[in-house]
Design an enzyme around this catalytic site. Structure first.
Site: not given
Length: 638
Positions: A557-559
């Site tokens: 979830w680290h876009s």
């Protein structure tokens, strides 16, 4: 009270960056009218947000009402025909409302690598400190203590955390008391959390920046359940935003509503949302816009390109039955739920005042380990990591339980090891298919499309965390379904539970219980005082690990990175002051601005981007943000 038709500044996107930006701007001048638009629901006083221990629910796709899910448009050959799924928070506060609450910060060289004026680690340190209400002892001057976002060890630390630290030391990873000092890249620590130790609540961005300002002032306006569709222009000057209502139950043919901005529009809809808004507004690569039927206003081919993430795999191990884990909570045991909920409500402490992730490490390889990773990886190491000793190659953490579906695994106690690749060389993209804001984009996560750079570190990290687990006192074998499929005769084959522990779990019928025992293989007698030797892996074993990685690697979830801040001729989208090239009165203030990766759980970096954008805007407007950590300057930061 309704939303005004005209405001001074519109902030489109209510994630961490948008909340920090909108709150800072509104507080800087009570006469400045600021509108914050968020596609998801309001998070105010939502127990499913503020209770730290309930966050695993957000990982369940079918149950989540606070996330949107982006799927690879096509099966990936790099993932052996699999499609990846990248969740994106859709709730006020963004990821800060539903994330794992793991506090980490990027290394100093990460910011220096941006090579943009005003964005070095030295430039940004006062803002980093301005963010923090650091509730742990500090032995350096990199933390702040009076900011809006609390950091602590939470309301409970499981005993297994110290077990992990001791075992990590046995494999060459020393313990430190502050792994987030911007410089340390090879050590383990008690992992801090985005949790306020005084209230027991999650430290989300909306509760830190938005709700307090709205309670005290009338100039910050909030519009939830509304999706920014496109920017309204007069020529190339941004003058407003069109949005559509996305509240559940409304049809997707809702007409756009327009709100005007006197001074500025700032996009903070995230790495996946912001480039779509730009493209629907006519800003992007002309080839993409032509295919989507959108008239080109500004030809910026870099929009939507260079998508980056961090990659994770996790392996699961059996724990001794006496180990205090959160497995009973995770499997939905009613008595455990009642007991832990009551403890949290009465004392704001216990497992629900924690995230179950109490210890972790950052790690760089030895010369011998680099040789084992192979010559293909060496060139990436030499060019990117070798001369930057503050950059860890991998993160890892221990989870005090098994986050998977407990109905699919034998009963018992577990602990999990997560490995995170912090600087993938693989890249993806996201682009619109049409001007319709409801139509899914064309998304290519790009996961592992540079396999020679990205798989060797993950393979190495898997081996490392396995050695840590095998040296822990709590270790009682491996859940074989959560490990690579090694040949049964290989010394690397997963060790499952010994019969003594099986009896402990299942009782005297363990030997005859074929249903459960059929899921266990290669029993291993647990010997707590045995000095374990490292497992020696063959070429075939390495191939099994690599295939397991391709089958199981997931997003963290680290876009970031789809609207990069770099020169326009290098497919840049933003200048150093976050202005969108070819436009006026339009900025981008979220993680899509990153021209390179950041080795961290990105909540801290998203806040920093929003705060930095606020500083740039108040300077341009001649306002002031008070910041006791700022050096003397022409204007004062906060």
């Amino acid at each position: 009270m309704g939303i005004p038709e005209v405001v001074d500044i519109i902030v489109a996107g209510g994630g961490p960056a948008g909340c920090a930006l909108a709150g800072r701007l509104a507080k800087a001048d009570p006469n400045l009218q600021v509108l914050l638009i968020e596609a998801g629901p309001n998070n105010k006083d939502d127990p499913m947000v503020f209770t730290p221990g309930v966050y695993p629910r957000n990982m369940r796709i079918l149950d989540s009402d606070k996330a949107r899910f982006y799927y690879d448009s096509n099966p990936s050959t790099h993932l052996r025909g699999r499609k990846s799924i990248v969740p994106c928070a859709q709730v006020l506060g963004g990821g800060s409302s539903i994330n794992f609450q793991m506090y980490t910060r990027a290394s100093a060289s990460d910011w220096d690598d941006f090579k943009m004026p005003g964005w070095s680690a030295k430039d940004l340190l006062p803002i980093m400190k301005r963010i923090e209400n650091y509730q742990k002892p500090a032995n350096n001057d990199t933390h702040g203590f009076d900011g809006p976002i609390a950091i602590s060890n939470g309301g409970w630390i499981a005993p297994i955390a110290q077990d992990f630290l001791r075992a990590a030391g046995a494999v060459g990873i020393p313990t430190t008391d502050d792994l987030q000092d911007l410089d340390t890249a090879h050590a383990a620590e008690i992992w801090a959390k985005w949790i306020n130790k005084d209230t027991g609540r999650r430290s989300d961005a909306a509760s830190g920046y938005v709700h307090p300002v709205m309670a005290a002032q009338t100039n910050l306006h909030l519009l939830c359940n509304s999706k920014a569709s496109r920017v309204i222009f007069e020529g190339t000057k941004a003058v407003g935003v069109a949005f559509v209502n996305v509240k559940p139950g409304h049809n997707k043919d809702n007409k756009e509503t327009v709100v005007k901005a006197r001074k500025m529009v700032v996009l903070t809809s995230g790495t996946l949302g912001t480039p779509q808004i730009l493209e629907r507004s006519g800003i992007g690569g002309k080839d993409v816009l032509d295919k989507a039927g959108v008239k080109t206003l500004v030809d910026l081919p870099g929009v939507g390109k260079q998508y980056q993430d961090h990659y994770t795999t996790f392996s699961v191990f059996r724990a001794r039955q006496s180990e205090p884990t959160i497995d009973d909570w995770l499997r939905g045991d009613p008595a455990t739920h009642e007991r832990l909920t009551l403890q949290y409500q009465l004392t704001k402490s216990g497992p629900l005042a924690s995230n179950g992730i109490d210890a972790g490490f950052k790690m760089r390889p030895t010369e011998k380990e680099l040789e084992e990773m192979g010559p293909a990886f060496r060139k990436y190491w030499d060019s990117y990591f070798k001369d930057k000793p503050d950059k860890p190659l991998m993160f890892g953490s221990i989870v005090n339980g098994h986050f998977g579906d407990h109905s699919l695994v034998p009963p018992g106690k577990y602990f999990s090891m997560f490995q995170y690749l912090e600087y993938p060389f693989s890249r993806g993209s996201i682009h619109i298919q049409s001007a319709n804001p409801y139509e899914d984009p064309i998304f290519d996560s790009g996961f592992l499309n540079n396999a020679e750079a990205d798989i060797p570190p993950i393979r190495w990290s898997y081996k490392k965390v396995r050695e840590i687990a095998r040296r822990m006192d709590a270790y009682r074998g491996e859940l074989t379904s959560c490990h690579p499929h090694f040949h049964p005769a290989s010394p690397a084959a997963a060790e499952d539970v010994d019969l003594e522990t099986a009896r402990e779990i299942l009782g005297p019928l363990a030997l005859t219980n074929g249903i459960h025992m059929g899921t266990w293989s290669r029993p291993a007698k647990h010997e707590p005082n045995k000095v374990r030797e490292d497992i020696v892996y063959t070429k075939e074993d390495d191939e099994a690990i690599d295939n397991w990685v391709r089958d199981h690697v997931e997003t963290t979830w680290h876009s970031l990175g789809t609207c990069a801040m770099k020169p326009r001729e290098n497919e840049g989208v933003l200048d150093a002051r976050l202005n969108v090239y070819g436009t006026t009165n339009l900025k981008v203030g979220d993680l899509s601005l990153c021209p390179d990766n950041l080795g961290t759980n990105t909540y801290s970096s998203a806040l920093l981007c929003g705060e930095k954008c606020a500083d740039l805007i108040v300077e341009e407007l001649g306002l002031t943000i008070q910041n006791p950590h700022a050096p003397k300057a022409r204007y004062t930061m906060a």
